[in-house]
Design an enzyme around this catalytic site. Structure first.
Site: not given
Length: 645
Positions: A2, A51, A100, A77
């Site tokens: 993102c 995204l 997450d 991530e």
């Protein structure tokens, strides 16, 4: 994957313009084309471009804790988020999503700043805790994901994934930092924590920054992690091979979690081939692999990628890039926000562009050269270190310094006769010698290139100051470990990770790097350097470990690298642009360069007398950056907003 952005009022609780926040957030829409959202409250604004990769339905950001008092925007991530979710639920935390991102929110509630020690992954995030009135920024240990920030004159703090978020704010003055220019012409990028503009900074890898409302100034970021080269692991070669395979397989397995199509880059080099081999080991499904080749055989290694693809029966895609693919100069200047001279950004952009047609997430082999000892310059440095340690610096400096000055620069000669650089390096200490070996323009070349006025602006500053600062913190005098540490702090984060992040995000592609897993890095730092380089064989342990999984032709062929034919470009199809750009009014008006030296470099290169391809490309990308700087980064949005802050 993102793009994040935010505004925070250190002095009070002014209301930020939603239009302004939306505009600076949307300037990085390429990082997250799927969704966009904002959170605004008195004294705070946070934005996110998404995204969608994990938890497609409920993973939109910003995200909150149960009562809405903690809010986060997050890029990256967290690979161990499932285990952390189980642990946090046992502590009583209630989850609304399967993402997450929410794990970080509850981890902050449970462990505060120490939550960073629990996170395994690539990340950059901004977290606001209303009850404590603090804004907390953090960046992952290896600097895979970016974080930029600045304090504006009115007391507003602005942060974002890319520098364009900062420069898009109408109150930010885009004044070039001369020290950043010096670093750029030394190493080809602006090294962390500096940015090309005064007053803007990159949060260094493995660092955190805590801001509390009422602060007069921004405190210095604090390190929460660093790699320590102990080199004291007594493990045998055979056991090290087995453990390395186990650790890489685990790192790859963690990075296969995705709710969207996933694949891998496959260049044909050792590192990407090892990642694909591990993917085949841990995942029974057919792997999508992507590669680009070049129509110039000197730069084409696609046949080796095909060997690996055939061995593991991957769903392999190959695009051939023409040797005249040089039309990305202005695109790259906009994408990187500051001058960036690594010419492999061109093929990296192309492979990400091609990969995005097939997958949304791609695993790469980046970080392997730095961690396993793969660069040729490492072996040369070790050989030079033997000579440096055999003679005291007081003797080496005058003898080899004199030889370095009088020996001609023989680009045209066989490599064995090109001794000028070696003589110069033998006159230096270890950190100075390594900077000398990786410099695009070495210290004496920069001295000739810079104008007298720009030298006065530098006030004696040199990129060597940055290298020596890192060397003092390395905690090792092992020759290989020292330069690996220097690369972790400079080249890996400033060049490799920047290049891959911007190229991937330009095409809304998430790139994951299993060879940069911090637990793998920590373990490798315990191994003796002899397991990484033996004689003239770099990546010794990695190659031995993967002998059962990869062809010998892939493991033991000469390293080719991901390069482009710069020298011929600058003498051929780019010759006119080079002359116009470097000898034109923009570079002259900038005041940084000696015009006679610029003319000499262009003339000697284009006549074939000397090879100035790397320095000229560096200058060409700097000129492209200056051209971009002349355009307001957010002209249309700023006009629509009609506000100054």
């Amino acid at each position: 994957m993102c793009g994040i952005s935010g505004l925070f009022d250190l002095r009070g609780k002014r209301a930020f313009s939603p239009a302004l926040m939306s505009a600076i957030n949307d300037i990085q829409a390429h990082r997250g084309p799927d969704e966009a959202d904002l959170h605004l409250e008195p004294g705070l604004a946070m934005g996110h471009r998404r995204l969608s990769v994990i938890d497609l339905a409920t993973g939109i950001q910003p995200q909150f804790n149960e009562d809405g008092s903690v809010v986060i925007v997050f890029n990256g991530e967290i690979y161990n988020y499932r285990e952390l979710t189980t642990e946090l639920k046992a502590l009583g935390h209630v989850f609304k999503t399967r993402s997450d991102t929410e794990v970080i929110v509850h981890a902050w509630e449970a462990w505060g700043e120490d939550c960073l020690h629990r996170l395994r992954g690539m990340f950059a995030f901004g977290l606001w805790d209303r009850n404590q009135q603090v804004l907390f920024l953090a960046r992952d240990r290896m600097g895979v994901k970016p974080m930029h920030y600045a304090l504006l004159p009115d007391g507003s703090f602005v942060f974002g994934s890319e520098l364009k978020v900062i420069t898009a704010h109408p109150a930010f003055a885009r004044k070039i930092d001369p020290l950043a220019v010096e670093e750029y012409f030394a190493v080809g990028y602006v090294a962390d924590p500096r940015c090309i503009y005064e007053g803007a900074f990159k949060l260094p890898p493995g660092h955190k920054l805590l801001l509390r409302r009422g602060m007069e100034r921004i405190p210095a970021p604090q390190a929460y992690w660093d790699v320590r080269f102990t080199l004291d692991n007594p493990i045998s070669l055979q056991d090290a091979q087995a453990e390395l395979l186990q650790r890489i397989d685990e790192s790859v397995r963690l990075r296969l979690v995705s709710d969207v199509p996933l694949g891998a880059f496959l260049s044909g080099g050792v590192d990407s081939s090892a990642v694909v081999a591990s993917m085949a080991q841990v995942d029974g499904s057919r792997i999508k692999t992507c590669a680009i080749g070049f129509d110039d055989p000197r730069f084409n290694e696609s046949q080796f990628a095909q060997m690996v693809a055939d061995r593991y029966r991957t769903d392999h895609s190959l695009d051939i890039v023409g040797s005249d693919d040089f039309d990305l100069i202005d695109t790259l200047a906009w994408l990187y926000d500051e001058p960036f001279a690594d010419s492999s950004a061109v093929p990296t952009y192309r492979v990400c562009q091609m990969a995005r047609k097939h997958v949304t997430v791609a695993l790469s082999g980046d970080g392997g050269d730095e961690s396993f000892g793969g660069y040729r310059r490492y072996r040369l440095h070790l050989a030079e270190e033997k000579a440096r340690r055999a003679l005291p610096l007081g003797l080496r400096r005058p003898v080899f310094g004199a030889l370095g000055k009088i020996y001609p620069k023989a680009d045209w000669a066989p490599r064995v006769l090109r001794a000028k650089t070696t003589f110069q390096a033998l006159a230096f200490d270890s950190a100075q010698a390594y900077l000398h070996s990786v410099s695009v323009l070495r210290a004496d070349e920069r001295e000739r290139l810079y104008s007298a006025g720009f030298k006065r602006q530098l006030g004696g500053y040199s990129a060597l100051d940055m290298f020596r600062t890192h060397a003092e913190r390395a905690g090792t005098d092992d020759p290989l470990a020292l330069v690996q540490y220097l690369d972790y702090k400079t080249w890996l984060v400033g060049d490799i990770n920047t290049k891959v992040d911007r190229a991937g995000m330009a095409h809304s592609l998430e790139v994951r790097e299993p060879l940069m897993d911090h637990q793998l890095i920590e373990w490798l730092a315990t191994l003796p350097s002899a397991l990484k380089i033996q004689g003239q064989e770099g990546k010794y342990l990695l190659k031995k470990a993967f002998e059962p999984r990869l062809p010998a032709d892939v493991l033991y062929r000469p390293k080719m690298g991901f390069s482009v034919p710069l020298a011929s470009w600058l003498r051929g199809p780019l010759a006119e642009r080079t002359r116009e750009a470097l000898l034109g009014p923009r570079m002259a008006d900038a005041g940084y360069f000696d015009p006679d030296q610029l003319r000499s470099m262009v003339r000697q290169h284009q006549s074939g007398q000397r090879d100035f391809s790397a320095p000229l490309w560096t200058l060409l990308m700097f000129e492209a950056f200056l051209r971009q700087q002349e355009r307001p980064p957010m002209a249309e949005q700023a006009a629509a907003i009609g506000v100054a802050a």
